[in-house]
Structures are given as C-alpha cells and as structure tokens.
Write a protein that holds these residues in place. Structure first.
Motif, PDB file in Angstrom:
ATOM      1  N   UNK A   1      -1.913  14.866 -29.780  1.00 48.08           N
ATOM      2  CA  UNK A   1      -1.007  14.687 -30.910  1.00 48.08           C
ATOM      3  C   UNK A   1       0.347  15.375 -30.763  1.00 48.08           C
ATOM      4  N   UNK A   2       0.401  16.549 -30.136  1.00 51.32           N
ATOM      5  CA  UNK A   2       1.689  17.232 -29.974  1.00 51.32           C
ATOM      6  C   UNK A   2       2.653  16.434 -29.102  1.00 51.32           C
ATOM      7  N   UNK A   3       2.109  15.579 -28.228  1.00 50.63           N
ATOM      8  CA  UNK A   3       2.941  14.756 -27.348  1.00 50.63           C
ATOM      9  C   UNK A   3       3.075  13.320 -27.850  1.00 50.63           C
ATOM     10  N   UNK A   4       2.582  13.043 -29.055  1.00 47.38           N
ATOM     11  CA  UNK A   4       2.554  11.672 -29.553  1.00 47.38           C
ATOM     12  C   UNK A   4       3.960  11.116 -29.744  1.00 47.38           C
ATOM     13  N   UNK A   5       4.105   9.834 -29.440  1.00 48.94           N
ATOM     14  CA  UNK A   5       5.364   9.142 -29.726  1.00 48.94           C
ATOM     15  C   UNK A   5       5.289   8.431 -31.069  1.00 48.94           C
ATOM     16  N   UNK A   6       4.082   8.383 -31.649  1.00 43.76           N
ATOM     17  CA  UNK A   6       3.887   7.829 -32.996  1.00 43.76           C
ATOM     18  C   UNK A   6       2.542   8.317 -33.505  1.00 43.76           C
ATOM     19  N   UNK A   7       2.432   8.497 -34.816  1.00 50.47           N
ATOM     20  CA  UNK A   7       1.156   8.932 -35.398  1.00 50.47           C
ATOM     21  C   UNK A   7       1.035   8.417 -36.818  1.00 50.47           C
ATOM     22  N   UNK A   8      -0.227   8.298 -37.258  1.00 53.03           N
ATOM     23  CA  UNK A   8      -0.515   7.827 -38.611  1.00 53.03           C
ATOM     24  C   UNK A   8      -1.904   8.328 -38.991  1.00 53.03           C
ATOM     25  N   UNK A   9      -1.975   9.339 -39.872  1.00 53.20           N
ATOM     26  CA  UNK A   9      -3.273   9.854 -40.290  1.00 53.20           C
ATOM     27  C   UNK A   9      -4.062  10.364 -39.100  1.00 53.20           C
ATOM     28  N   UNK A  10      -5.215   9.713 -38.856  1.00 52.24           N
ATOM     29  CA  UNK A  10      -6.078  10.158 -37.764  1.00 52.24           C
ATOM     30  C   UNK A  10      -5.794   9.435 -36.452  1.00 52.24           C
ATOM     31  N   UNK A  11      -4.728   8.642 -36.393  1.00 49.88           N
ATOM     32  CA  UNK A  11      -4.406   7.880 -35.187  1.00 49.88           C
ATOM     33  C   UNK A  11      -3.070   8.338 -34.597  1.00 49.88           C
ATOM     34  N   UNK A  12      -2.950   8.219 -33.274  1.00 47.81           N
ATOM     35  CA  UNK A  12      -1.694   8.561 -32.617  1.00 47.81           C
ATOM     36  C   UNK A  12      -1.561   7.786 -31.310  1.00 47.81           C
ATOM     37  N   UNK A  13      -0.329   7.683 -30.836  1.00 46.85           N
ATOM     38  CA  UNK A  13      -0.032   6.991 -29.581  1.00 46.85           C
ATOM     39  C   UNK A  13       0.651   7.976 -28.648  1.00 46.85           C
ATOM     40  N   UNK A  14       0.197   8.014 -27.384  1.00 47.92           N
ATOM     41  CA  UNK A  14       0.823   8.861 -26.374  1.00 47.92           C
ATOM     42  C   UNK A  14       1.287   7.988 -25.210  1.00 47.92           C
TER      43      UNK A  14
ATOM     44  N   UNK B   1     -10.705  23.471 -22.059  1.00 50.97           N
ATOM     45  CA  UNK B   1      -9.684  22.425 -21.928  1.00 50.97           C
ATOM     46  C   UNK B   1      -8.300  23.030 -21.706  1.00 50.97           C
ATOM     47  N   UNK B   2      -8.037  24.161 -22.354  1.00 52.19           N
ATOM     48  CA  UNK B   2      -6.760  24.843 -22.126  1.00 52.19           C
ATOM     49  C   UNK B   2      -6.643  25.300 -20.675  1.00 52.19           C
ATOM     50  N   UNK B   3      -7.747  25.769 -20.094  1.00 49.00           N
ATOM     51  CA  UNK B   3      -7.734  26.198 -18.694  1.00 49.00           C
ATOM     52  C   UNK B   3      -7.397  25.032 -17.771  1.00 49.00           C
ATOM     53  N   UNK B   4      -7.868  23.839 -18.119  1.00 54.41           N
ATOM     54  CA  UNK B   4      -7.537  22.655 -17.326  1.00 54.41           C
ATOM     55  C   UNK B   4      -6.038  22.371 -17.416  1.00 54.41           C
ATOM     56  N   UNK B   5      -5.501  22.416 -18.635  1.00 48.92           N
ATOM     57  CA  UNK B   5      -4.087  22.092 -18.810  1.00 48.92           C
ATOM     58  C   UNK B   5      -3.184  23.121 -18.130  1.00 48.92           C
ATOM     59  N   UNK B   6      -3.657  24.344 -18.030  1.00 51.75           N
ATOM     60  CA  UNK B   6      -2.858  25.380 -17.368  1.00 51.75           C
ATOM     61  C   UNK B   6      -2.660  25.098 -15.885  1.00 51.75           C
ATOM     62  N   UNK B   7      -3.493  24.233 -15.311  1.00 55.34           N
ATOM     63  CA  UNK B   7      -3.333  23.860 -13.903  1.00 55.34           C
ATOM     64  C   UNK B   7      -2.269  22.798 -13.717  1.00 55.34           C
ATOM     65  N   UNK B   8      -1.745  22.264 -14.819  1.00 54.22           N
ATOM     66  CA  UNK B   8      -0.751  21.209 -14.748  1.00 54.22           C
ATOM     67  C   UNK B   8      -1.317  19.828 -14.991  1.00 54.22           C
ATOM     68  N   UNK B   9      -2.652  19.730 -15.054  1.00 51.69           N
ATOM     69  CA  UNK B   9      -3.265  18.445 -15.400  1.00 51.69           C
ATOM     70  C   UNK B   9      -3.292  18.286 -16.922  1.00 51.69           C
ATOM     71  N   UNK B  10      -3.458  17.066 -17.366  1.00 53.05           N
ATOM     72  CA  UNK B  10      -3.310  16.731 -18.789  1.00 53.05           C
ATOM     73  C   UNK B  10      -4.652  16.333 -19.382  1.00 53.05           C
ATOM     74  N   UNK B  11      -4.920  16.807 -20.604  1.00 52.47           N
ATOM     75  CA  UNK B  11      -6.128  16.434 -21.326  1.00 52.47           C
ATOM     76  C   UNK B  11      -5.724  15.791 -22.648  1.00 52.47           C
ATOM     77  N   UNK B  12      -6.284  14.622 -22.924  1.00 51.94           N
ATOM     78  CA  UNK B  12      -6.087  13.946 -24.214  1.00 51.94           C
ATOM     79  C   UNK B  12      -7.472  13.761 -24.821  1.00 51.94           C
TER      80      UNK B  12
END
Length: 422
Positions: free
Chosen positions: A114-127, A75-86
């Motif tokens: 989660x690192x890009x989340x605009x909100x989070x709560x426990x096991x939930x997050x919003x991007x 998944x990191x290899x995918x993100x290194x191409x500039x595409x996004x994985x959630x």
C-alpha cells in the motif's frame, strides 16, 4: 523478463505461552510453520533474478500479536536485502483482533504494497511491478456482496489497458471454484458474488487472479459470455499438502506460471516435504474414520477442522455404526448395489473401500492431481453413481450429473503449469 514468486497461507503459528499451542490433529503442518516459512523465504532470497514475492493472505494462524510481530520481522528482513514483498492479509490474520482490527492490520502491512500504491480504494490497491505491468490487490477483510471495490477495480483495469499496460490480480479467496463440490463445502469460501465479479474483471481486461484460502493447488479457467478469457490460479497452503508455491515469469506479452516444491525441512526427517505433508493430511482422515468406530472424541477432534462437532454427540451411536460400515464393509461395489448400479461398477473397483477412496480423493484434490478419468475403474464407478443421482442434478440445474460426479476424481487440466497471454 520479470520473474516473481507467489506464496499463500503461511499460517505462522507462535505463542508466548507453550500451553496455548493448538496441537490438535490438523491437515497442515502448522506446528512446523516457522521452519517452513524460514526455508521458503531463504529460497526466495537465494533465487537469482527473482526480486518480487507476492503473498495472498493468512500469513498467521491466529493473528496473535506474537505471530504478527514475527511475520512482519521476517518480511522486513527480506525487504532489507533489496527484494520486494507485496502482501495482503485475510481471515486468519484477523482471528485475535476481530473485524474491528482490519484497519489497524492494513496499517501494519502498509509497507508491503500500500505505501507504494499508485491507486487505492478501501481494502484494494494497485502497485506498479515494472513499467508496463501492474498488480491489483484486495485484502480479505470485507466479504460484502457485491464487493464494494468492484466498480473501482474495473476502472483501474480499464485505465491500465488504456495506458498500454497489463494488469493482473491477487486476493485471498478463490474467484472460481477449485473443485465443483467446493461451493457446497464452503459456501462463503469464494470471492463475493464470484460469477458476476469474475465476469466484470475479465471483461474489463484482467486475464488472471492469484488466490489461496482453499488449500488446493488448482488452475481454473472460464470464458465469459462476452468471450473474455479468465484464469484463477489457486495455490496450495505453504504448510499443507502438496507443499508448493508458484513461480511467474513475464515475457513477450505472456506469463508462464509453474509450480515449485517447498525445500526439505529437517524436522520432517528422511521424508521429503511432499511425503511428510501427504502423511499429515492422510493421518487426519484416517483418525476421523477410526474415531467414528472406536474413539468418538478423536472423531470430533478431527472433524473440528471442518464443522463444529458439538451437535454430533447425540448421534454418537449412529456415527459408530457408520464407522463400522465405512471401515469394513462399504466398498464401491456394495455402494453400487445399494444404488442399483453394481453391474456398472468395474470388477476391480468393487472391492475398494469407500473410506480409502475418500482419503485418496481428499489428497488428490489438495494436490490438483485427479487422475481417475472416464476410462479408469474409479472413474467409471463415479459416473455410474452420478447417473443414478441425476434427479439431484435436475434439481440443481446440472444437466449431466455423471460428468459432474466424475469431476470429483478427475481433472484433465494441468494444475501445475499454465501459459496466459495478455
């Protein structure tokens, strides 16, 4: 326009010691999971105009450190191409570490959402996917009922709507039953308190949820008592029949969801991926019925994927008797005779072995292709059985048990494609 792909249930299966490989019969092509994952990720990278990949849990088969390191690397290899994985994680990703490992697992996957989340709560997050569109994600680490994240999620949905933005969801467990019998076969296999949870999410303004876990390709729909539409888009396992994933295209206030088949895998030989995965699924069920009569160890090995086999050994001779009946004698006609409704079973259906119908039913349910409507021979047979079993429906609050029984083999909804408005 925004285009994205959705994978689920990759079940990446790796071990440092080959002796640890779990090679028992499996309804998935888990031993080819590495090749399937690589092929699908490569297809995503090659897809023009598609910059976001969503993955809804069970990325690994056992949550083994080797498996986790490998899927993170991919998944990191995918993100290194500039595409996004959630990505979110689920029960299989916790198998080795156990529930106590959930917090550490969330940290490992923090770079995939989660690192890009605009909100989070426990096991939930919003991007934020793009201006005007948000995604609410829930890891499958806590199946407390009611969900502790629900009130927070409702507030996030309302906040998004108040700010003029659309929002949809992704979690691992289905939020609507992908088939009517599913709650009986998998009592813990739905989002906790799913009826109240989906009602709350829908009424707050969430139109649909992307889900996995069931290894079924299904699009479910409901309308809440308050009149809100809600869709559950359940996707088959990447390693299981029918070998599909979803493509979502957002444009002009609507999302067009379609299905794509996984690429051909060289290890499958001349068979297409769909053909190979169908053969894999059917082989397990054929082994199960053969084992009932001839090889009890094979029967238990096949059944181990559904329920623990140990208690069955004391019933071996009864299982063998049932196997003989299912493999040779129990046709839809004979079953109708036992239920005193043979006259309602179409003549062409009477000679069909119940065993063969069950195998087809399991494959059709997984693929979301249940074609046996009320005007077909098998559909009429199932409705006849349902009428005779109405007393069971009465006990379970099902007014038309014949229609419920028919739904096991018939679903008029297109499970490959849907257009949903925001």
């Amino acid at each position: 326009m925004l285009k994205l792909w959705h994978f689920t249930d990759l079940h990446l299966h790796l071990r440092e010691d080959p002796a640890d490989l779990d090679a028992r019969p499996n309804v998935t092509a888990v031993l080819h999971s590495g090749a399937i994952t690589d092929a699908c990720l490569a297809a995503f990278l090659d897809e023009p105009g598609c910059g976001i990949l969503l993955i809804s849990g069970d990325l690994t088969q056992h949550g083994h450190p080797v498996e986790l390191r490998e899927i993170l690397r991919k998944l990191e290899a995918v993100q290194e191409t500039g595409k996004r994985v959630i990505a979110i994680t689920a029960s299989h990703d916790l198998k080795t570490g156990g529930d106590a490992y959930a917090h550490e697992l969330r940290k490992l996957f923090a770079r995939f959402g989660p690192d890009d989340a605009i909100a989070s709560f426990g096991q939930a997050f919003v991007v934020q996917l793009e201006p005007g569109l948000r995604l609410l994600c829930v890891h499958d680490h806590d199946r407390t009922s009611p969900p502790p994240w629900l009130d927070w999620a409702v507030e996030q949905i309302k906040q998004a709507k108040a700010e003029g933005e659309s929002i949809f969801g992704m979690t691992h467990l289905p939020s609507l039953p992908p088939t009517p019998i599913y709650p009986l076969l998998s009592p813990g296999g739905l989002v906790p308190d799913h009826q109240n949870t989906t009602r709350a999410l829908a009424n707050a303004g969430m139109p649909f949820m992307l889900t996995g876990h069931a290894h079924m390709h299904n699009i479910g729909h409901m309308v809440t008592p308050e009149g809100s539409d809600y869709w559950d888009v359940n996707t088959s396992a990447l390693v299981g029949y029918p070998g599909k994933f979803r493509e979502l295209v957002f444009e002009d206030g609507r999302v067009h969801i379609t299905s794509r088949e996984i690429p051909h895998i060289p290890a499958f030989g001349e068979l297409t991926s769909r053909e190979y995965l169908r053969q894999t699924l059917e082989t397990v069920w054929q082994n199960l019925f053969y084992g009932m009569e001839h090889d009890f160890a094979l029967f238990c090995e096949s059944l181990d994927r559904m329920i623990p086999p140990d208690p069955l050994f004391k019933y071996e001779r009864y299982v063998r008797l049932a196997g003989k009946l299912l493999n040779h004698r129990l046709t839809l006609g004979r079953l109708g005779g036992l239920m005193l409704c043979k006259h309602r079973i179409p003549k062409d259906a009477r000679k069909l072995l119940l065993r063969d119908v069950i195998i087809e039913l399991m494959a059709n349910t997984a693929s979301g292709e249940e074609p046996h409507g009320p005007d077909t021979d098998i559909g009429r047979a199932f409705m006849a059985y349902g009428r005779r079993l109405q007393f069971i429906g009465n006990k379970r609050g099902i007014a038309d048990f014949a229609a419920w029984w028919l739904s096991l083999v018939y679903d008029p909804v297109d499970d490959d494609e849907v257009v949903i408005g925001f």
